[in-house]
Design a protein around this motif. Structure first.
Motif, PDB file in Angstrom:
ATOM      1  N   TRP A 175      13.922   8.561  -6.174  1.00  0.00           N
ATOM      2  CA  TRP A 175      13.765   7.112  -6.008  1.00  0.00           C
ATOM      3  C   TRP A 175      14.239   6.670  -4.626  1.00  0.00           C
ATOM      4  O   TRP A 175      13.540   5.937  -3.923  1.00  0.00           O
ATOM      5  N   MET A 176      15.433   7.103  -4.270  1.00  0.00           N
ATOM      6  CA  MET A 176      16.018   6.646  -3.005  1.00  0.00           C
ATOM      7  C   MET A 176      15.185   7.109  -1.817  1.00  0.00           C
ATOM      8  O   MET A 176      15.083   6.394  -0.810  1.00  0.00           O
ATOM      9  N   SER A 177      14.597   8.285  -1.932  1.00  0.00           N
ATOM     10  CA  SER A 177      13.738   8.774  -0.851  1.00  0.00           C
ATOM     11  C   SER A 177      12.520   7.872  -0.672  1.00  0.00           C
ATOM     12  O   SER A 177      12.171   7.491   0.459  1.00  0.00           O
ATOM     13  N   PHE A 178      11.884   7.512  -1.771  1.00  0.00           N
ATOM     14  CA  PHE A 178      10.719   6.619  -1.689  1.00  0.00           C
ATOM     15  C   PHE A 178      11.129   5.212  -1.259  1.00  0.00           C
ATOM     16  O   PHE A 178      10.408   4.562  -0.490  1.00  0.00           O
ATOM     17  N   PHE A 179      12.256   4.714  -1.775  1.00  0.00           N
ATOM     18  CA  PHE A 179      12.729   3.391  -1.344  1.00  0.00           C
ATOM     19  C   PHE A 179      12.930   3.364   0.171  1.00  0.00           C
ATOM     20  O   PHE A 179      12.502   2.420   0.854  1.00  0.00           O
ATOM     21  N   ILE A 205      -0.730  12.768 -15.517  1.00  0.00           N
ATOM     22  CA  ILE A 205      -1.794  13.770 -15.622  1.00  0.00           C
ATOM     23  C   ILE A 205      -1.262  15.055 -16.253  1.00  0.00           C
ATOM     24  O   ILE A 205      -1.942  15.704 -17.070  1.00  0.00           O
ATOM     25  N   GLY A 206      -0.036  15.429 -15.899  1.00  0.00           N
ATOM     26  CA  GLY A 206       0.559  16.634 -16.465  1.00  0.00           C
ATOM     27  C   GLY A 206       0.741  16.532 -17.971  1.00  0.00           C
ATOM     28  O   GLY A 206       0.471  17.494 -18.710  1.00  0.00           O
ATOM     29  N   VAL A 207       1.201  15.381 -18.441  1.00  0.00           N
ATOM     30  CA  VAL A 207       1.375  15.179 -19.881  1.00  0.00           C
ATOM     31  C   VAL A 207       0.035  15.262 -20.594  1.00  0.00           C
ATOM     32  O   VAL A 207      -0.092  15.899 -21.656  1.00  0.00           O
ATOM     33  N   ARG A 267       8.005  19.816 -18.591  1.00  0.00           N
ATOM     34  CA  ARG A 267       7.873  20.421 -17.269  1.00  0.00           C
ATOM     35  C   ARG A 267       7.524  19.375 -16.213  1.00  0.00           C
ATOM     36  O   ARG A 267       7.775  19.575 -15.032  1.00  0.00           O
ATOM     37  N   PHE A 268       6.960  18.267 -16.654  1.00  0.00           N
ATOM     38  CA  PHE A 268       6.556  17.205 -15.743  1.00  0.00           C
ATOM     39  C   PHE A 268       7.524  16.027 -15.767  1.00  0.00           C
ATOM     40  O   PHE A 268       7.196  14.943 -15.290  1.00  0.00           O
ATOM     41  N   ALA A 269       8.716  16.254 -16.323  1.00  0.00           N
ATOM     42  CA  ALA A 269       9.677  15.160 -16.474  1.00  0.00           C
ATOM     43  C   ALA A 269      10.112  14.577 -15.139  1.00  0.00           C
ATOM     44  O   ALA A 269      10.353  13.369 -15.029  1.00  0.00           O
ATOM     45  N   ASP A 270      10.256  15.407 -14.105  1.00  0.00           N
ATOM     46  CA  ASP A 270      10.665  14.894 -12.800  1.00  0.00           C
ATOM     47  C   ASP A 270       9.701  13.830 -12.289  1.00  0.00           C
ATOM     48  O   ASP A 270      10.090  12.954 -11.510  1.00  0.00           O
ATOM     49  N   PHE A 271       8.457  13.900 -12.734  1.00  0.00           N
ATOM     50  CA  PHE A 271       7.435  12.957 -12.267  1.00  0.00           C
ATOM     51  C   PHE A 271       7.345  11.731 -13.166  1.00  0.00           C
ATOM     52  O   PHE A 271       7.466  10.594 -12.695  1.00  0.00           O
ATOM     53  N   PHE A 272       7.144  11.933 -14.484  1.00  0.00           N
ATOM     54  CA  PHE A 272       6.888  10.763 -15.331  1.00  0.00           C
ATOM     55  C   PHE A 272       8.154   9.961 -15.643  1.00  0.00           C
ATOM     56  O   PHE A 272       8.070   8.857 -16.179  1.00  0.00           O
ATOM     57  N   THR A 273       9.331  10.488 -15.307  1.00  0.00           N
ATOM     58  CA  THR A 273      10.551   9.691 -15.482  1.00  0.00           C
ATOM     59  C   THR A 273      10.768   8.712 -14.341  1.00  0.00           C
ATOM     60  O   THR A 273      11.733   7.942 -14.371  1.00  0.00           O
ATOM     61  N   SER A 274       9.902   8.715 -13.344  1.00  0.00           N
ATOM     62  CA  SER A 274      10.085   7.860 -12.171  1.00  0.00           C
ATOM     63  C   SER A 274       9.275   6.564 -12.238  1.00  0.00           C
ATOM     64  O   SER A 274       9.009   5.944 -11.214  1.00  0.00           O
ATOM     65  N   GLY A 275       8.896   6.164 -13.441  1.00  0.00           N
ATOM     66  CA  GLY A 275       8.174   4.905 -13.576  1.00  0.00           C
ATOM     67  C   GLY A 275       8.981   3.720 -13.071  1.00  0.00           C
ATOM     68  O   GLY A 275       8.436   2.775 -12.482  1.00  0.00           O
ATOM     69  N   ALA A 276      10.312   3.752 -13.295  1.00  0.00           N
ATOM     70  CA  ALA A 276      11.155   2.634 -12.849  1.00  0.00           C
ATOM     71  C   ALA A 276      11.166   2.515 -11.328  1.00  0.00           C
ATOM     72  O   ALA A 276      11.331   1.420 -10.787  1.00  0.00           O
ATOM     73  N   MET A 277      11.021   3.633 -10.638  1.00  0.00           N
ATOM     74  CA  MET A 277      10.923   3.597  -9.173  1.00  0.00           C
ATOM     75  C   MET A 277       9.697   2.793  -8.748  1.00  0.00           C
ATOM     76  O   MET A 277       9.768   1.951  -7.844  1.00  0.00           O
ATOM     77  N   VAL A 278       8.569   3.030  -9.402  1.00  0.00           N
ATOM     78  CA  VAL A 278       7.338   2.306  -9.096  1.00  0.00           C
ATOM     79  C   VAL A 278       7.499   0.833  -9.446  1.00  0.00           C
ATOM     80  O   VAL A 278       7.103  -0.053  -8.670  1.00  0.00           O
ATOM     81  N   PHE A 317       0.818  -1.211   0.000  1.00  0.00           N
ATOM     82  CA  PHE A 317       0.000   0.000   0.000  1.00  0.00           C
ATOM     83  C   PHE A 317       0.855   1.267   0.000  1.00  0.00           C
ATOM     84  O   PHE A 317       0.495   2.273  -0.630  1.00  0.00           O
ATOM     85  N   LEU A 318       1.986   1.251   0.684  1.00  0.00           N
ATOM     86  CA  LEU A 318       2.848   2.431   0.676  1.00  0.00           C
ATOM     87  C   LEU A 318       3.475   2.664  -0.697  1.00  0.00           C
ATOM     88  O   LEU A 318       3.827   3.802  -1.043  1.00  0.00           O
ATOM     89  N   SER A 319       3.626   1.594  -1.483  1.00  0.00           N
ATOM     90  CA  SER A 319       4.187   1.750  -2.832  1.00  0.00           C
ATOM     91  C   SER A 319       3.307   2.616  -3.713  1.00  0.00           C
ATOM     92  O   SER A 319       3.778   3.200  -4.697  1.00  0.00           O
ATOM     93  N   PHE A 320       2.024   2.725  -3.375  1.00  0.00           N
ATOM     94  CA  PHE A 320       1.139   3.576  -4.158  1.00  0.00           C
ATOM     95  C   PHE A 320       1.450   5.056  -3.959  1.00  0.00           C
ATOM     96  O   PHE A 320       1.014   5.891  -4.753  1.00  0.00           O
ATOM     97  N   SER A 321       2.180   5.391  -2.909  1.00  0.00           N
ATOM     98  CA  SER A 321       2.624   6.785  -2.769  1.00  0.00           C
ATOM     99  C   SER A 321       3.610   7.125  -3.881  1.00  0.00           C
ATOM    100  O   SER A 321       3.582   8.234  -4.442  1.00  0.00           O
ATOM    101  N   ALA A 322       4.489   6.161  -4.222  1.00  0.00           N
ATOM    102  CA  ALA A 322       5.407   6.365  -5.343  1.00  0.00           C
ATOM    103  C   ALA A 322       4.646   6.399  -6.665  1.00  0.00           C
ATOM    104  O   ALA A 322       4.962   7.192  -7.563  1.00  0.00           O
ATOM    105  N   PHE A 323       3.638   5.531  -6.787  1.00  0.00           N
ATOM    106  CA  PHE A 323       2.820   5.534  -8.004  1.00  0.00           C
ATOM    107  C   PHE A 323       2.092   6.873  -8.163  1.00  0.00           C
ATOM    108  O   PHE A 323       1.959   7.384  -9.273  1.00  0.00           O
ATOM    109  N   ALA A 324       1.625   7.439  -7.048  1.00  0.00           N
ATOM    110  CA  ALA A 324       0.938   8.739  -7.107  1.00  0.00           C
ATOM    111  C   ALA A 324       1.889   9.819  -7.597  1.00  0.00           C
ATOM    112  O   ALA A 324       1.498  10.699  -8.389  1.00  0.00           O
TER     113      ALA A 324
END
Length: 441
Positions: A408-412, A125-127, A154-165, A111-118
């Motif tokens: 990534w490391m922060s969420f991990f 959503i930005g794209v 402008r939303f690259a910081d967010f959508f580039t984190s798919g690998a983290m999820v 369930f906490l992994s969904f915070s990274a997904f969010a």
């Protein structure tokens, strides 16, 4: 064969890579061991580059060989020193399949992994808000992928984190580590869904290969070691994927990539993306006399991954005249502006950085690699998987200077730390608790 004989440097490097592969296969070692992976990646990529299909890839100067060879020697030396220290202190070897040692709350982890997904979904959503749809589903995806309209970025910081999820859900997808069946099945769905959504949101080679690469590395540790045959097949599939995305981005113009007239360009484009990093490295250390020396960053810009998240990194670079992480000012061929991490080490820390930084990373990466054998949570495994991708991608971008990796490391750390121990915010699966208690008795 004629091309190999014409370029002895490539022949030697390919031969060394083959010998390394044979030894790894005979002794059943791990291909994703830091020292092995670094050696193989450098031998193969520089070997390919030295085939010199394009005139820009000129022979290395002596100073460039010193940088490249010295960096590799120091990295491998750091790895071997850590290997020796680990064995001397009685550290256990890495198992064929990893498992969690001790109590770990997989329900909480899920369930906490969904915070990274969010976090990732904010980028999705930005794209959509800018492009009107996922980029792959727009009428002309190449418009958004070629940089002509940077509003999406402008939303690259967010959508580039798919690998983290993908990483967070992937570690919960295998029975060897997670005994909770429903969490495993749900996590597998989230892995596949995230990879697909990431590709549809912004079909970038780098972003999507990171997603797949994260899953492959975790699969290697949690399901079974890869053989050289399977890795060869995956490499060929990666090349096909590269060409497909290049066609989608319009890098072959309006021509059909199956047209024999542009077959040469289809083959050369992947070569350019590998070779330009090495001809740029040589060019950076042997520039023409009328090109001034870069501005020293005194180690400050090495923390760009953090300062960018603080919204001061770009301002610092502009104020002091420093390059971005892509080093645009020192390129040999316009449009191909990436340079290996060794240039960043020199730019930030001077000549000592070329040798000390690889040694430091060799020690850290190998320690984390060994630490996964005794880890009580998936945190060390996720960090190790990230570091392995750094080694693979160091020829393209410097990992520690990318802000997304710090996210990534922060969420991990957040997800794995909260899920460890008995005081998690969510109760563990009662069936699993009963199994653990029965085994204890």
């Amino acid at each position: 064969m004629e091309a190999l004989l014409a370029h002895p440097e490539s022949s030697v490097m390919f031969a060394l890579a083959v010998v390394a592969l044979v030894l790894v296969s005979i002794f059943k070692e791990d291909f994703f061991r830091p020292s092995t992976l670094y050696f193989l990646v450098q031998m193969v990529m520089l070997g390919v580059s030295y085939l010199q299909f394009l005139p820009e890839m000129s022979d290395f100067n002596y100073s460039t060989w010193l940088v490249w060879g010295g960096g590799m020697f120091c990295f491998v030396a750091g790895c071997f020193m850590t290997d020796f220290a680990w064995r001397s202190l009685g550290g256990p070897p890495l198992q064929d399949k990893l498992s969690v040692h001790g109590e770990y709350n997989w329900v909480c982890h899920f369930f906490l992994s969904f915070s990274a997904f969010a976090y990732f979904f904010v980028g999705v959503i930005g794209v959509i808000s800018v492009a009107g749809n996922l980029v792959l589903l727009t009428d002309n995806p190449s418009i958004w992928l070629t940089g002509k309209d940077n509003n999406v970025l402008r939303f690259a910081d967010f959508f580039t984190s798919g690998a983290m999820v993908v990483g967070l859900f992937a570690v919960a997808s295998f029975k060897s580590m997670n005994p909770v069946r429903w969490v495993r099945y749900a996590s597998r769905f989230m892995v596949a869904f995230t990879i697909l959504l990431s590709f549809m949101t912004y079909p970038s080679r780098g972003i999507n290969m990171l997603c797949i690469g994260m899953f492959i590395i975790l699969f290697n540790y949690l399901r079974g070691r890869f053989s050289w045959r399977s890795l060869s097949v995956m490499t060929m599939l990666a090349c096909i994927f590269f060409v497909a995305v290049a066609s989608l981005k319009g890098q072959y113009g309006n021509s059909d990539i199956t047209d024999s007239k542009i077959a040469r360009e289809v083959a050369l484009l992947p070569y350019k993306y590998v070779a330009n990093n090495y001809w740029n490295l040589d060019y950076a250390f042997n520039r023409w006399s009328d090109i001034p020396e870069h501005e020293w960053t005194y180690g400050i810009d090495a923390f760009y991954g953090i300062t960018h998240l603080m919204h001061i990194g770009d301002g610092l670079q502009q104020s002091f005249g420093w390059d971005t992480p892509f080093n645009e000012s020192i390129v040999k061929y316009p449009g191909l502006n990436t340079i290996p991490y060794l240039w960043d080490a020199y730019k930030d820390f001077g000549l000592p950085g070329i040798f000390l930084l690889p040694f430091f990373f060799g020690v850290v990466f190998t320690f984390c690699y060994h630490k996964t054998a005794v880890a009580k949570s998936p945190l060390t495994l996720l960090l190790t998987a990230t570091f392995m991708m750094w080694i693979i991608l160091w020829n393209f971008t410097t990992g520690y200077k990318q802000s997304m990796y710090w996210v990534w490391m922060s969420f991990f750390f957040f997800v794995c730390t909260v899920s460890s121990g008995s005081r998690s915010i969510l109760p563990a699966d009662p069936e699993v608790v009963g199994e653990v208690e029965e085994k204890t008795v």
